[in-house]
Write a protein that holds these residues in place. Structure first.
Motif, PDB file in Angstrom:
ATOM      1  N   ASP A   1       1.416   6.594   2.982  1.00  0.00           N
ATOM      2  CA  ASP A   1       0.421   7.429   3.659  1.00  0.00           C
ATOM      3  C   ASP A   1      -0.731   6.609   4.227  1.00  0.00           C
ATOM      4  N   ASP A   2      -0.889   5.367   3.769  1.00  0.00           N
ATOM      5  CA  ASP A   2      -1.963   4.501   4.255  1.00  0.00           C
ATOM      6  C   ASP A   2      -1.525   3.613   5.413  1.00  0.00           C
TER       7      ASP A   2
ATOM      8  N   ARG B   1      -2.478  -1.152   7.773  1.00  0.00           N
ATOM      9  CA  ARG B   1      -2.997  -0.254   6.736  1.00  0.00           C
ATOM     10  C   ARG B   1      -4.185   0.495   7.315  1.00  0.00           C
ATOM     11  N   ARG B   2      -4.351   1.733   6.895  1.00  0.00           N
ATOM     12  CA  ARG B   2      -5.546   2.484   7.293  1.00  0.00           C
ATOM     13  C   ARG B   2      -6.764   1.748   6.755  1.00  0.00           C
TER      14      ARG B   2
ATOM     15  N   ARG C   1      -0.337   3.027   9.323  1.00  0.00           N
ATOM     16  CA  ARG C   1      -0.371   3.630  10.650  1.00  0.00           C
ATOM     17  C   ARG C   1       0.355   2.703  11.616  1.00  0.00           C
TER      18      ARG C   1
ATOM     19  N   CYS D   1       0.854  -1.186   0.000  1.00  0.00           N
ATOM     20  CA  CYS D   1       0.000   0.000   0.000  1.00  0.00           C
ATOM     21  C   CYS D   1       0.890   1.236   0.000  1.00  0.00           C
TER      22      CYS D   1
END
Length: 187
Positions: free
Chosen positions: A97-98, A109-110, A100, A94
């Motif tokens: 930015d996705d 992953r978000r 966390r 991913c």
């Protein structure tokens, strides 16, 4: 001066260029690192007062140690978090930015669903040197993928003066200083 390093098990080491004299460095800097990196407080080890750990130090730092060294720890931890998210993005397929970081070394992953792969992605393990991969090191000799060094220099008040070249008399035209404790450190 501060260095933040994450090992392959998700344990974090914070190396600082100051010596403690009762200020609670182990607690304060672990707390700062935990917040900016997303690591669990209990997974962080703080070591200082030894110039074999960092290139230089400046004694105990008294009360300003939280401002100077605390900001160095925060900046280094934030830089490591960016690196960890990049490595984890490759593992989780991913965008960085996705990603966390939660519950210490857990990386997700978000918007991840329960059916996503079980267990945390471990960026520290994925970032370790492997045979055939060039070993890149930072200024302190450690692997740079999940480590960062930062140095914060104390900012001084600023002023404007006028000097009479004939008499040498100095007149203060403007002197500005402010105090803002910013975000207070509490536990």
């Amino acid at each position: 001066m501060a260095t933040v390093k994450v090992d392959e098990g998700g344990h974090v080491e914070v190396l600082i260029g100051v010596s403690g004299s009762g200020q609670g460095h182990e607690t304060v800097f672990a707390q700062v690192c935990a917040e900016f990196l997303g690591a669990a407080f209990d997974d962080i080890r703080v070591r200082g007062g030894d110039t074999t750990l960092v290139p230089y130090g400046y004694g105990t730092g008294a009360s300003r140690v939280a401002v100077n060294t605390g900001n160095a720890v925060a900046e280094a931890a934030a830089a490591v978090k960016v690196k960890a998210c990049r490595v984890a993005a490759g593992l989780l397929e991913c965008a960085a930015d996705d990603v966390r970081i939660e519950d210490g070394p857990r990386v997700r992953r978000r918007g991840a669903l329960a059916r996503d792969p079980p267990g945390p992605a471990r960026p520290g393990r994925a970032a370790r040197p492997r045979p055939g991969r060039p070993r890149r090191t930072g200024a302190l000799g450690h692997d740079i993928l999940l480590a960062a060094d930062r140095d914060v220099v104390e900012r001084r008040p600023r002023g404007v003066v006028e000097v009479d070249v004939e008499t040498g008399r100095v007149t203060i035209m403007r002197y500005v200083i402010t105090h803002d404790c910013g975000r207070q450190l509490t536990r």
